[in-house]
Motif scaffolding. Structure first.
Motif, PDB file in Angstrom:
ATOM      1  N   UNK A 125       0.830  -1.208   0.000  1.00 17.45           N
ATOM      2  CA  UNK A 125       0.000   0.000   0.000  1.00 17.45           C
ATOM      3  C   UNK A 125       0.862   1.254   0.000  1.00 17.45           C
ATOM      4  N   UNK A 126       1.908   1.236   0.817  1.00 22.12           N
ATOM      5  CA  UNK A 126       2.764   2.415   0.913  1.00 22.12           C
ATOM      6  C   UNK A 126       4.159   1.978   1.310  1.00 22.12           C
ATOM      7  N   UNK A 127       5.117   2.845   1.019  1.00 20.30           N
ATOM      8  CA  UNK A 127       6.500   2.599   1.412  1.00 20.30           C
ATOM      9  C   UNK A 127       7.080   3.887   1.967  1.00 20.30           C
ATOM     10  N   UNK A 128       7.707   3.779   3.131  1.00 22.29           N
ATOM     11  CA  UNK A 128       8.342   4.936   3.752  1.00 22.29           C
ATOM     12  C   UNK A 128       9.696   4.495   4.297  1.00 22.29           C
ATOM     13  N   UNK A 129      10.754   4.900   3.587  1.00 19.89           N
ATOM     14  CA  UNK A 129      12.084   4.443   3.960  1.00 19.89           C
ATOM     15  C   UNK A 129      12.204   2.952   3.774  1.00 19.89           C
ATOM     16  N   UNK A 130      12.621   2.257   4.839  1.00 18.34           N
ATOM     17  CA  UNK A 130      12.729   0.798   4.782  1.00 18.34           C
ATOM     18  C   UNK A 130      11.437   0.107   5.201  1.00 18.34           C
ATOM     19  N   UNK A 131      10.447   0.878   5.657  1.00 19.34           N
ATOM     20  CA  UNK A 131       9.194   0.293   6.108  1.00 19.34           C
ATOM     21  C   UNK A 131       8.174   0.184   4.995  1.00 19.34           C
ATOM     22  N   UNK A 132       7.377  -0.876   5.037  1.00 22.39           N
ATOM     23  CA  UNK A 132       6.339  -1.132   4.047  1.00 22.39           C
ATOM     24  C   UNK A 132       5.010  -1.331   4.763  1.00 22.39           C
ATOM     25  N   UNK A 133       3.968  -0.819   4.135  1.00 23.39           N
ATOM     26  CA  UNK A 133       2.610  -1.061   4.617  1.00 23.39           C
ATOM     27  C   UNK A 133       1.929  -1.972   3.614  1.00 23.39           C
ATOM     28  N   UNK A 134       1.442  -3.130   4.093  1.00 23.60           N
ATOM     29  CA  UNK A 134       0.850  -4.141   3.230  1.00 23.60           C
ATOM     30  C   UNK A 134      -0.624  -4.308   3.562  1.00 23.60           C
ATOM     31  N   UNK A 135      -1.361  -4.801   2.571  1.00 19.93           N
ATOM     32  CA  UNK A 135      -2.760  -5.161   2.747  1.00 19.93           C
ATOM     33  C   UNK A 135      -2.895  -6.636   2.403  1.00 19.93           C
ATOM     34  N   UNK A 136      -3.182  -7.461   3.419  1.00 19.81           N
ATOM     35  CA  UNK A 136      -3.273  -8.904   3.232  1.00 19.81           C
ATOM     36  C   UNK A 136      -4.578  -9.388   3.838  1.00 19.81           C
ATOM     37  N   UNK A 137      -5.470  -9.928   2.990  1.00 18.55           N
ATOM     38  CA  UNK A 137      -6.764 -10.460   3.437  1.00 18.55           C
ATOM     39  C   UNK A 137      -7.528  -9.417   4.251  1.00 18.55           C
ATOM     40  N   UNK A 138      -7.484  -8.180   3.779  1.00 23.57           N
ATOM     41  CA  UNK A 138      -8.194  -7.100   4.445  1.00 23.57           C
ATOM     42  C   UNK A 138      -7.508  -6.558   5.678  1.00 23.57           C
ATOM     43  N   UNK A 139      -6.339  -7.052   6.002  1.00 21.98           N
ATOM     44  CA  UNK A 139      -5.608  -6.619   7.197  1.00 21.98           C
ATOM     45  C   UNK A 139      -4.368  -5.845   6.785  1.00 21.98           C
ATOM     46  N   UNK A 140      -4.124  -4.719   7.459  1.00 21.13           N
ATOM     47  CA  UNK A 140      -2.927  -3.924   7.195  1.00 21.13           C
ATOM     48  C   UNK A 140      -1.775  -4.448   8.048  1.00 21.13           C
ATOM     49  N   UNK A 141      -0.622  -4.580   7.396  1.00 22.59           N
ATOM     50  CA  UNK A 141       0.557  -5.090   8.072  1.00 22.59           C
ATOM     51  C   UNK A 141       1.719  -4.131   7.862  1.00 22.59           C
ATOM     52  N   UNK A 142       2.512  -3.960   8.891  1.00 24.70           N
ATOM     53  CA  UNK A 142       3.787  -3.257   8.770  1.00 24.70           C
ATOM     54  C   UNK A 142       4.859  -4.302   8.528  1.00 24.70           C
TER      55      UNK A 142
END
Length: 198
Positions: free
Chosen positions: A20-37
């Motif tokens: 979903x988004x990327x900030x530096x080395x961190x990633x925001x993911x969307x998996x099965x309706x759940x947001x993950x760092x």
């Protein structure tokens, strides 16, 4: 997504997460309706971009992107290597082939024991160039040099052999030596408004 069996050391593996988004080395993911760092795994060389489908491994509270499965956007693939990385082929051969190859670095160093360069055309633009060689041999069909100023210092002997030599100076021409010899098989001509000998 259901947890994959046989992967107890890695925890739950999600196959179809989306960045979903990327900030530096961190990633925001969307998996099965759940947001993950999440973070990119050390072995994942491709930098994920927002919109990518990625393979994710979850271990308790941590999530790692293992691989980029699909890129829906037009962003080019970027291989991100950590500091101190090396690409090696041992004693074998390593080929790089591309329509256009661009190398860019703040500082570079090339060490090759035996180097051969072949090309149809070469253009070089540098601020300062220094060449230190033990022996230099140049073979060319034509050499043209245009300089604002030119200096050449030869400690021992300099020889020039040509069929015809034409040297012209729009200002002053000065030739000086402890001994000067001019020999001609046919004619020696000295022409000037004034000629001083001695």
């Amino acid at each position: 997504m259901n947890a994959m069996t046989g992967m107890s050391l890695m925890g739950e593996v999600t196959l179809a997460a989306e960045v979903v988004a990327r900030e530096g080395a961190g990633l925001t993911l969307l998996a099965a309706g759940e947001r993950l760092d999440a973070r990119r795994a050390f072995s994942c060389l491709v930098d994920p971009e927002p919109g990518d489908r990625v393979l994710v491994a979850r271990d308790h509270d941590a999530a790692f992107v293992l691989a980029v499965l699909e890129r829906r956007g037009a962003a080019p693939m970027r291989v991100a290597l950590p500091d101190g990385s090396a690409v090696t082929a041992g004693e074998g051969r390593l080929d790089l082939s591309a329509g256009t190859l661009v190398l860019q670095a703040r500082q570079g160093e090339v060490m090759v024991e035996d180097l051969a360069l072949r090309g149809a055309k070469a253009t070089m633009r540098v601020g300062t160039a220094t060449a230190i060689v033990e022996a230099l041999e140049t073979l060319a069909e034509r050499v043209i040099g245009r300089f604002r100023r030119s200096y050449r210092f030869v400690e021992e002997t300099e020889q020039l052999r040509a069929r015809d030599i034409d040297q012209r100076a729009s200002g002053h021409l000065h030739l000086k030596g402890d001994t000067a010899t001019i020999q001609a098989g046919a004619v020696v001509k000295v022409d000037g408004h004034q000629i001083h000998l001695g």
